[in-house]
Design a protein around this motif. Structure first.
Motif, PDB file in Angstrom:
ATOM      1  N   ARG A   1       0.848  -1.189   0.000  1.00 37.41           N
ATOM      2  CA  ARG A   1       0.000   0.000   0.000  1.00 37.41           C
ATOM      3  C   ARG A   1       0.892   1.250   0.000  1.00 37.41           C
ATOM      4  O   ARG A   1       1.995   1.241   0.582  1.00 37.41           O
ATOM      5  CB  ARG A   1      -0.885   0.062   1.250  1.00 37.41           C
ATOM      6  CG  ARG A   1      -2.005  -0.958   1.275  1.00 37.41           C
ATOM      7  CD  ARG A   1      -3.135  -0.589   0.285  1.00 37.41           C
ATOM      8  NE  ARG A   1      -4.185  -1.573   0.308  1.00 37.41           N
ATOM      9  CZ  ARG A   1      -4.149  -2.761  -0.302  1.00 37.41           C
ATOM     10  NH1 ARG A   1      -3.054  -3.126  -0.965  1.00 37.41           N
ATOM     11  NH2 ARG A   1      -5.156  -3.591  -0.251  1.00 37.41           N
TER      12      ARG A   1
ATOM     13  N   PHE B   1       0.471   5.414   0.828  1.00 36.72           N
ATOM     14  CA  PHE B   1      -0.413   6.445   1.367  1.00 36.72           C
ATOM     15  C   PHE B   1       0.213   7.806   1.078  1.00 36.72           C
ATOM     16  O   PHE B   1       1.316   8.099   1.546  1.00 36.72           O
ATOM     17  CB  PHE B   1      -0.596   6.258   2.879  1.00 36.72           C
ATOM     18  CG  PHE B   1      -1.164   4.912   3.245  1.00 36.72           C
ATOM     19  CD1 PHE B   1      -2.517   4.641   3.074  1.00 36.72           C
ATOM     20  CD2 PHE B   1      -0.339   3.910   3.741  1.00 36.72           C
ATOM     21  CE1 PHE B   1      -3.035   3.401   3.400  1.00 36.72           C
ATOM     22  CE2 PHE B   1      -0.847   2.670   4.061  1.00 36.72           C
ATOM     23  CZ  PHE B   1      -2.211   2.404   3.881  1.00 36.72           C
TER      24      PHE B   1
ATOM     25  N   PHE C   1      -6.557  13.451   4.872  1.00 30.80           N
ATOM     26  CA  PHE C   1      -7.143  13.529   6.223  1.00 30.80           C
ATOM     27  C   PHE C   1      -6.338  14.525   7.035  1.00 30.80           C
ATOM     28  O   PHE C   1      -5.141  14.301   7.295  1.00 30.80           O
ATOM     29  CB  PHE C   1      -7.120  12.148   6.897  1.00 30.80           C
ATOM     30  CG  PHE C   1      -7.960  11.127   6.185  1.00 30.80           C
ATOM     31  CD1 PHE C   1      -9.344  11.097   6.369  1.00 30.80           C
ATOM     32  CD2 PHE C   1      -7.379  10.232   5.297  1.00 30.80           C
ATOM     33  CE1 PHE C   1     -10.121  10.168   5.692  1.00 30.80           C
ATOM     34  CE2 PHE C   1      -8.151   9.313   4.614  1.00 30.80           C
ATOM     35  CZ  PHE C   1      -9.531   9.276   4.802  1.00 30.80           C
TER      36      PHE C   1
ATOM     37  N   GLN D   1     -11.349  16.315  14.361  1.00 31.23           N
ATOM     38  CA  GLN D   1     -12.404  15.621  15.112  1.00 31.23           C
ATOM     39  C   GLN D   1     -12.267  15.849  16.625  1.00 31.23           C
ATOM     40  O   GLN D   1     -13.119  15.446  17.394  1.00 31.23           O
ATOM     41  CB  GLN D   1     -12.359  14.110  14.832  1.00 31.23           C
ATOM     42  CG  GLN D   1     -12.732  13.709  13.427  1.00 31.23           C
ATOM     43  CD  GLN D   1     -11.600  14.013  12.445  1.00 31.23           C
ATOM     44  OE1 GLN D   1     -10.421  13.969  12.790  1.00 31.23           O
ATOM     45  NE2 GLN D   1     -11.966  14.351  11.216  1.00 31.23           N
TER      46      GLN D   1
ATOM     47  N   SER E   1     -11.608   8.435  12.066  1.00 30.56           N
ATOM     48  CA  SER E   1     -10.867   9.486  11.351  1.00 30.56           C
ATOM     49  C   SER E   1      -9.539   9.817  12.030  1.00 30.56           C
ATOM     50  O   SER E   1      -8.573  10.191  11.360  1.00 30.56           O
ATOM     51  CB  SER E   1     -11.726  10.737  11.178  1.00 30.56           C
ATOM     52  OG  SER E   1     -12.170  11.159  12.430  1.00 30.56           O
TER      53      SER E   1
ATOM     54  N   LEU F   1      -7.230   7.348  10.541  1.00 33.21           N
ATOM     55  CA  LEU F   1      -6.870   7.717   9.164  1.00 33.21           C
ATOM     56  C   LEU F   1      -5.887   8.892   9.160  1.00 33.21           C
ATOM     57  O   LEU F   1      -4.935   8.921   8.367  1.00 33.21           O
ATOM     58  CB  LEU F   1      -8.134   8.064   8.374  1.00 33.21           C
ATOM     59  CG  LEU F   1      -9.080   6.873   8.106  1.00 33.21           C
ATOM     60  CD1 LEU F   1     -10.419   7.350   7.566  1.00 33.21           C
ATOM     61  CD2 LEU F   1      -8.446   5.888   7.128  1.00 33.21           C
TER      62      LEU F   1
ATOM     63  N   GLN G   1     -11.572   2.508   3.203  1.00 34.80           N
ATOM     64  CA  GLN G   1     -10.908   3.821   3.102  1.00 34.80           C
ATOM     65  C   GLN G   1      -9.389   3.694   3.053  1.00 34.80           C
ATOM     66  O   GLN G   1      -8.696   4.550   2.535  1.00 34.80           O
ATOM     67  CB  GLN G   1     -11.300   4.675   4.307  1.00 34.80           C
ATOM     68  CG  GLN G   1     -12.758   5.085   4.277  1.00 34.80           C
ATOM     69  CD  GLN G   1     -12.990   6.333   5.103  1.00 34.80           C
ATOM     70  OE1 GLN G   1     -12.525   7.395   4.712  1.00 34.80           O
ATOM     71  NE2 GLN G   1     -13.710   6.188   6.200  1.00 34.80           N
ATOM     72  N   LEU G   2      -8.909   2.585   3.612  1.00 33.95           N
ATOM     73  CA  LEU G   2      -7.455   2.352   3.609  1.00 33.95           C
ATOM     74  C   LEU G   2      -7.016   1.534   2.401  1.00 33.95           C
ATOM     75  O   LEU G   2      -5.848   1.155   2.287  1.00 33.95           O
ATOM     76  CB  LEU G   2      -7.031   1.637   4.904  1.00 33.95           C
ATOM     77  CG  LEU G   2      -7.149   2.481   6.183  1.00 33.95           C
ATOM     78  CD1 LEU G   2      -7.028   1.610   7.421  1.00 33.95           C
ATOM     79  CD2 LEU G   2      -6.083   3.577   6.200  1.00 33.95           C
ATOM     80  N   GLY G   3      -8.006   1.221   1.526  1.00 35.06           N
ATOM     81  CA  GLY G   3      -7.659   0.536   0.277  1.00 35.06           C
ATOM     82  C   GLY G   3      -7.707  -0.980   0.374  1.00 35.06           C
ATOM     83  O   GLY G   3      -7.140  -1.670  -0.478  1.00 35.06           O
ATOM     84  N   PHE G   4      -8.339  -1.514   1.432  1.00 33.03           N
ATOM     85  CA  PHE G   4      -8.426  -2.969   1.562  1.00 33.03           C
ATOM     86  C   PHE G   4      -9.828  -3.444   1.134  1.00 33.03           C
ATOM     87  O   PHE G   4     -10.787  -2.661   1.098  1.00 33.03           O
ATOM     88  CB  PHE G   4      -8.152  -3.410   3.004  1.00 33.03           C
ATOM     89  CG  PHE G   4      -6.752  -3.084   3.465  1.00 33.03           C
ATOM     90  CD1 PHE G   4      -5.670  -3.852   3.031  1.00 33.03           C
ATOM     91  CD2 PHE G   4      -6.499  -2.003   4.312  1.00 33.03           C
ATOM     92  CE1 PHE G   4      -4.383  -3.556   3.453  1.00 33.03           C
ATOM     93  CE2 PHE G   4      -5.229  -1.707   4.729  1.00 33.03           C
ATOM     94  CZ  PHE G   4      -4.156  -2.479   4.301  1.00 33.03           C
TER      95      PHE G   4
END
Lengths: 215, 793
Positions: free
Chosen positions: A64, A66, A88, A105, B148, B151, B565-568
């Protein structure tokens, strides 16, 4: 003949053509040390450096990548503000006595680095890497340096085994500005930082002062 | 040979065989049986000097367990401006002691993989071990925020943990646990970082490498040849000499116990030598014959051995301080023998030693009874060490009386022409007293007024607090060392802590968690920086189940979305759910395999099962207002605030009052008994002497700024017990005032030499005790002739 000596000798002779190879082939020595300090003195010439960054984390084991981007502030004597904006948002403020992480948040965690050696070391290392003060790096890293024209590369390998289990190596690339940082962690995963749009000033803006907790 | 000696010096032809047989059997039983049953065990633990304070009764065993764990630990900081030099010196020290059987553990190097081990442990138990903040968010259902935040961390900069396990931990619960752990920083001192695999901290430009260790359970802290602490001290002193700029700091109870026991041993030796030398010189000067000297040495040896064995019999051990205090027995024993030999060597009328006994019988018996009454009263005090000291003296004195009354009378008397003692000193003193008694009334009034003013002003300055901290004064070297170590290590532990009890480990852990949540609230208010508690790593099963259930209810429904959202994909989600289900059995208990680095800390904090009850300890760090925490414990069930020093100080004050009350009661009884013998007026005159002497001694301590603490009061009790003898001797021997004055003078001088030496002790309690008795006995001697039998000019 010891390898270090051979490299320092060759480094001196072929300083101009050594840039093409890996920086880790060029340990810092008496010959290239003044060049490193001169290059860094340019980075440290301003009190406050602001700019844009792009971060690419590549995690090999889970295949992956990011990618995120945002802005940064490096303020001499104050610390670093790392403001990730996309995808984010989060803000990381690193000073000599605390590490503050905030998210929109509401997450607001403060790690006290004033009397915690682990956090203090982390904070000092990050600030040393980005501050443009090589003297702060000598005690913590084995240093490698190569230069071609006005382009330079600085390689850092932590001296401590325990730190190496977290950060395997750090490579900085720059010319008149710091352009790129590559951090390889203990699992050999790579995080690449690319910097652009550098701006300089002598003073902090009010919201930056707030972030550093300064009056 | 022996029979020749016995024939030469004994054998008046009047051996009282049954009594001598009784004396032999008495000593054989009291000396032989304990020596046969119990090995001589000397207790050198400083802490056992202190009583289990009232507040601590319920948890005193747990507190002792904690003390025994912490009191065996020690630290040596090896410092130098150059890190390499400091490290090299620490490695020399480490190499010298690492294989030593006297040590349970020695640590210099930090395993670089220890952090990874902790990280793996926290990751494996991430569904059970979340801090209060995460639990609060889950309880409130703040799933979006948790999601969030995770993330933001994944995409944010500079992380402490790897993202390799992201598919297994999409909410970064493992990292959350790790951050909490790092914030609490319990694995080592906050000030220390790791450099070249050792712990290092810097202070004023000096790099300090930490070496830690603990004594093996079988190793006593008593100083003796080849003791490990002594060897560490020697090696460090040598390194300091050989390496310029090397700075060493020592911390931990073993260093203090070693130093104080070493001092106590030296002091016992010095006090004994001084006492014995004084006796030898004085006896030769006064009696001009080796017989009294040899007899007295043998008699003191038998009395001392009896005292030691009786104490062993009753207590199975003897405390080093009983030896120190017990040296006073020498002084008291001598008093009786001096009275015997004074009459033996001076009276022309005596035909045999039994006549000597008859002359001194009443005075010695009354003196003995009053002294023993004092010891008996002290024995009633609920303080084991005090009981031990009283029993030691009681048994020794009983033995000495039996020897005086049964063995000494069998001694042959000197020939009549040799019955002379030097009375010059006695005559001078008698003249002084005669002049004092001849003073006119106005002079007496002036003396009384001045004396009363001085005494009252001293009493008003009297500090009656029992501050344990002031009782132990460490050497300058150790004090500086501890100050440096405290600054460098910056541990922040206070002298007080919490002990939590429960019927089961689970109950203790649940109660500890309730305490920790209160401490967390105080942490927010700045009342403390952190704390050390077992539940930070082994939460209660209830909390682990609650956390696990919350994660199942709140986070699991969002796991697919988070992973997307993490691509999994869905395969990763299914694996995640399967892992979560399997983790339901991954509960952490005290029996689980915990990270090796946490072992020593958890071993200290978790006190385990003691007498059917489970205990743990919580240590606040850098705490401010002690009252806040004391109040906190008082509001909580089975949570005890333990401030040993303050509690013991209060307990000692209480015990002082009890002991003093008991002695006053004993004195009242003595007054009644003496009233039957002498009438009330004379009896009152006899007892007022030691009473007045104690008041004057207390006043003098007040003037000198010495606290009138428990140990000063013990001194006063002994003054009351011993001092009454002088009054009785003067009262009983008014007809032979010159020899009585000489006998009392000799007794006083020997006693004062013993206690004067105690007054020089570097250990504050011994010194205070010694000075209290020194002053008390001096005034007893000065006042004794004023008991109604006035010497004439």
């Amino acid at each position: 003949m010891p390898k270090g000596f051979l490299f320092s000798f060759l480094g001196f002779v072929f300083l101009g053509v050594s840039f093409a190879g890996s920086v880790y082939d060029f340990p810092l020595n008496a010959e290239n040390r003044p060049v490193l300090e001169k290059s860094f003195s340019i980075l440290a010439a301003h009190n406050v450096t602001r700019g844009h960054f792009k971060q690419t984390k590549t995690i090999t084991r889970i295949s992956r990548t990011f990618i995120s981007e945002g802005t940064f502030v490096i303020a001499d004597g104050n610390g670093i503000i790392w403001d990730t904006q996309k995808p984010f948002p989060s803000t990381l403020v690193i000073t000599s006595d605390k590490i503050v992480q905030k998210t929109p948040q509401g997450k607001n965690s403060t790690l006290d680095a004033s009397d915690n050696a682990a956090f203090r070391e982390f904070s000092n290392t990050i600030q040393a890497v980005f501050s443009g003060k090589p003297s702060a790096l000598y005690s913590q890293f084995n240093i490698f340096f190569s230069v071609q024209g006005n382009q330079w590369k600085l390689g850092l390998i932590p001296k401590e085994e325990v730190v190496r289990s977290i950060i395997s190596s750090i490579e900085l690339n720059g010319d008149l500005t710091l352009n790129r940082v590559l951090i390889k962690d203990g699992n050999q995963d790579l995080t690449r930082y690319e910097f652009s749009a550098h701006k300089y000033s002598e003073d902090l803006e009010p919201k930056e002062k707030d972030a550093f907790g300064r009056p | 040979m022996l029979s020749d000696v016995l024939k030469k010096h004994f054998g008046n032809g009047q051996w009282n065989r049954p009594m001598v047989a009784f004396w032999i059997v008495f000593h054989l039983v009291l000396i032989g049986i304990p020596l046969f049953l119990y090995p001589i065990k000397i207790n050198t633990d400083l802490y056992s000097v202190l009583p289990a304070s009232h507040e601590l009764h319920k948890v005193s065993e747990a507190e002792r367990t904690l003390s025994s764990k912490t009191t065996s630990q020690f630290y040596v900081l090896v410092g130098h401006e150059n890190f390499e030099t400091a490290k090299k010196a620490s490695e020399i020290l480490y190499a010298a002691i690492k294989e030593d059987h006297s040590l349970d553990t020695v640590r210099l190097y930090v395993d670089p993989s220890s952090m990874q081990e902790i990280q793996n442990f926290l990751f494996a138990h991430r569904y059970q071990m979340q801090g209060p903040e995460m639990v609060r968010q889950l309880e409130k259902g703040e799933v979006d925020r948790i999601s969030s935040d995770a993330l933001s961390s994944v995409y944010g900069a500079f992380q402490f943990s790897s993202l390799d396990n992201l598919a297994k931990d999409p909410f970064l619960l493992g990292e959350n646990s790790l951050n909490r752990y790092l914030s609490s920083s319990l694995f080592s001192s906050l000030a220390f970082g790791i450099k070249e695999n050792v712990l290092v901290a810097s202070d004023s430009g000096v790099q300090y490498v930490m070496l830690s260790g603990s004594l093996a359970p079988h190793v006593s802290a008593i100083a003796k040849e080849g003791h490990i602490i002594g060897r560490i001290n020697e090696l460090c002193a040598k390194m300091e000499k050989e390496t310029p700029g090397l700075r060493l700091a020592f911390s931990g109870v073993p260093f203090h116990s070693y130093e104080s026991s070493s001092n106590a041993q030296n002091e016992v030796m010095i006090i004994s030598i001084i006492s014995m030398l004084a006796i030898i010189v004085l006896f030769i000067l006064v009696f001009r014959s080796p017989v009294p000297l040899v007899m007295v040495i043998g008699y003191i040896f038998v009395a001392g051995l009896t005292a030691l064995c009786c104490t062993l019999w009753a207590f199975k051990e003897i405390h080093i301080f009983t030896f120190v205090f017990g040296t006073s027995l020498i002084g008291i024993c001598i008093d009786y023998s001096v009275h015997f030999f004074m009459d033996w060597k001076s009276s022309q009328e005596n035909k045999t030693g039994f006549d000597v006994r008859a002359h001194i019988f009443k005075g010695v018996i009354l003196g003995f009874l009053t002294t023993e009454a004092g010891y008996l009263a002290v024995m009633l005090a609920p303080f084991p060490l005090l009981k031990q000291m009283a029993l030691f003296s009681f048994a020794g004195l009983l033995s000495s009386l039996l020897t005086i009354m049964i063995i000494f009378p069998n001694l042959k008397l000197p020939t009549v022409e040799k019955r002379i003692v030097p009375l010059k000193a006695a005559d001078i003193l008698l003249k002084v007293y005669a002049r004092i008694f001849a003073l006119k009334r106005p002079a007496w009034i002036c003396i009384w007024m001045v004396a009363i003013a001085v005494i009252i002003s001293g009493l008003m300055r009297l500090n009656m607090e029992n501050d344990i901290r002031g009782l132990y004064s460490m050497s300058d070297h150790l004090k500086k060392s501890e100050q440096l170590a405290a600054r460098v290590m910056n541990l922040g532990t206070s002298g007080w802590f919490f002990i939590i009890s429960g019927k089961s480990p689970e109950e203790v852990l649940q109660r500890e968690e309730r305490l920790c949540s209160r401490l967390d609230a105080e942490k927010e208010k700045g009342q403390l920086s952190s704390y050390m508690a077992t539940t930070l790593f082994v939460p209660s099963l209830a909390t682990q189940n609650h956390t696990y259930s919350l994660i199942r209810e709140k986070l699991l429904p969002s796991s697919q979305n988070q992973l997307t959202q993490l691509g999994f994909g869905t395969a990763e989600n299914e694996q995640f759910l399967a892992d979560f289900s399997a983790a339901s059995k991954a509960m952490v208990t005290m029996d689980s395999k915990l990270p090796s680095n946490l072992g020593p800390m958890l071993n200290t904090l978790w006190l385990g099962k003691i007498d059917g009850v489970y205990y743990s300890a919580v240590l606040p760090l850098h705490a401010k207002d002690q009252m806040v925490f004391k109040e906190m414990a008082s509001e909580m069930d089975s949570v005890y605030f333990v401030d040993k020093m303050t509690d013991i100080g209060n307990e000692l004050t209480r015990l002082s009052h009890i002991a003093l009350g008991l002695v006053i009661l004993a004195y009242a009884l003595v007054l009644v008994v003496l009233s039957f013998v002498y009438g009330f007026r004379a009896a009152f005159r006899i007892i007022r002497t030691p009473l007045l002497a104690c008041i004057i001694a207390a006043s003098l301590l007040g003037h000198l700024g010495i606290p009138y603490n428990f140990f000063a009061i013990v001194g006063a009790i002994l003054t009351l017990s011993i001092g009454i003898d002088y009054s009785l001797f003067f009262k009983e021997n008014a007809k032979t005032m010159r020899t009585t004055m000489l006998a009392v003078l000799l007794s006083v001088v020997t006693t004062l030499l013993s206690f004067g030496a105690l007054g020089l002790s570097s250990f504050a309690p011994v010194s205070t005790f010694g000075l209290s008795v020194l002053f008390g006995i001096s005034f007893c001697f000065f006042l004794a002739p004023f008991n109604g039998t006035r010497p004439q000019k």
